[in-house]
Every structure is written in structure tokens, then in C-alpha cells.
Design an enzyme around this catalytic site. Structure first.
Site, mmCIF file in Angstrom:
data_model
loop_
_atom_site.group_PDB
_atom_site.id
_atom_site.type_symbol
_atom_site.label_atom_id
_atom_site.label_comp_id
_atom_site.label_asym_id
_atom_site.label_seq_id
_atom_site.Cartn_x
_atom_site.Cartn_y
_atom_site.Cartn_z
ATOM 1 C CG PHE A 144 -1.735 -1.268 1.369
ATOM 2 C CD1 PHE A 144 -2.864 -1.701 0.564
ATOM 3 C CD2 PHE A 144 -1.559 -2.043 2.415
ATOM 4 C CE1 PHE A 144 -3.317 -2.912 0.608
ATOM 5 C CE2 PHE A 144 -2.124 -3.254 2.453
ATOM 6 C CZ PHE A 144 -3.011 -3.457 2.049
ATOM 7 C CE LYS B 285 5.694 -2.683 -3.213
ATOM 8 N NZ LYS B 285 4.471 -2.468 -2.454
ATOM 9 C CD GLU C 40 3.180 -7.328 -6.460
ATOM 10 O OE1 GLU C 40 4.047 -7.831 -5.577
ATOM 11 O OE2 GLU C 40 2.091 -6.894 -6.253
ATOM 12 C CB CYS D 297 0.214 6.251 14.826
ATOM 13 S SG CYS D 297 1.783 6.071 13.856
#
Length: 192
Positions: free
Chosen positions: A26, A29, A96, A155
Site C-alpha cells: 500500500f 510501488k 512484484e 498512528c
């Protein structure tokens, strides 16, 4: 002129290089890979894109980002297939890369030494925070390495880890948001 200087000059004239785009799940890339490949197409360069045949999460043949951007690709069984299919192009894209065999760095070197611009995207770490597949070797031989970060879902800090949400110890587990979430170092190391 020294032999090494001559080799370097010939490589420079050929324009071959290896670029690596790495980071957690996520992190963008594939989005960055697609952006670079589309720019090469706009420049009217011959481009070929490859992905592992096992990656069928979004599409059988296309490389697809989480933002639903896509570019057509050729699924291959192993990295040596890339040498055969990518021999007459100026730019090779590989998505990948962590799922490819250990021969991928050698394949990328051969292509770059022939004058091909090779752009590789992949996870640099597995869900345990360990180097993943051929990515460490690719990063050491690359002319440039771009590390992209996701946003920690806990966070909001930059995330560099792919935290696995499901109980499965297999190194390779294809999945998306149901199986993984991006986390920063502190949140990744929190007790479960």
C-alpha cells in the site's frame, strides 16, 4: 584507456540501467512503476512489462495498482523468460519482483548491460520484516533505489512494514486489506 573505462563508456552509450522501487504494501510501488512506464511510452520508447504468473489478484495479465491504474503486462513463470521476451525493447518493467526466483538480479544485469532501462518494483521486506526474495540483491546493483512509504493505519506516521492480519506463517500469502495493513516501526512492534 583502461578496460574498465571502456566498458563503462560503452554502457553509458547504451543507456542501460536498473531502477528499483521498493517499500511496504500500500505504499504506491506499482503506481510509481506504471507512472515511469507510461512516461517511457509517451517518449515513444519500446516497453515491455512483466509480472509473476502467480500474481492474479487484480487481473490475469495487467499490472494493476491499488488506485485501479493499470498497464498491460506479460505474466511469466520465471525470470529467465524475461530475457527471451524482453530482448528487443528499450525499457523493461517488472512488478512484484519479490516473487521471482534468485536469478532475477542476473537477468536485470544482462538487460542493463545490453542498454535496456530496467525498472523493478517489489516489497523489500516480508511480513516478518526480513529481506524478501531477490530484492536485496537488486537494490545493491541498481543505479537508483526509490523507497516509498505507506501511511500507518494505527498512528498516521510513514509506514515501512506490511503487518499480516491473518494467522498464516507462509512467506508468500497473496492478499490485500483483508490480510495486511501498513504500519510504522513502533506500531509494527506493538504486542498483538
Amino acid at each position: 584507456m583502461l578496460y574498465t573505462e571502456d566498458v563503462f563508456r560503452r554502457r553509458s552509450e547504451l543507456g542501460g540501467s536498473i531502477e528499483v522501487i521498493c517499500g511496504s504494501m500500500f505504499s504506491g510501488k506499482t503506481e510509481e512503476l506504471i507512472r515511469r512506464l507510461r512516461r517511457a511510452q509517451i517518449a515513444r520508447l519500446s516497453v515491455e512489462i512483466f509480472k509473476p504468473r502467480t500474481d492474479t489478484r487484480f487481473d490475469e495479465t495487467a499490472v494493476v495498482s491499488h488506485n485501479a491504474n493499470y498497464i498491460q503486462s506479460t505474466p511469466v513463470e520465471n525470470s529467465s523468460s524475461i530475457l527471451l521476451l524482453g530482448s528487443d525493447v528499450q525499457v523493461v518493467g517488472i512488478d512484484e519482483a519479490q516473487f521471482f526466483d534468485d536469478e532475477l538480479p542476473n537477468v536485470c544485469n544482462i538487460l542493463a548491460n545490453r542498454g535496456v532501462r530496467v525498472i523493478v518494483a517489489g516489497l523489500d521486506m516480508d511480513f516478518k520484516g526480513k529481506p524478501f526474495g531477490p530484492m536485496p540483491q537488486l537494490m545493491t546493483i541498481a543505479e537508483s533505489v526509490t523507497k516509498v512509504h505507506a501511511v500507518c493505519v494505527r498512528c498516521g506516521n510513514p509506514a515501512l512494514y506490511s503487518y499480516r492480519l491473518v494467522a498464516d506463517e507462509a512467506t508468500v500469502l497473496l492478499g490485500e486489506k483483508e490480510s495486511y495493513e501498513p504500519r510504522c516501526r513502533a506500531c509494527y512492534n506493538l504486542p498483538a
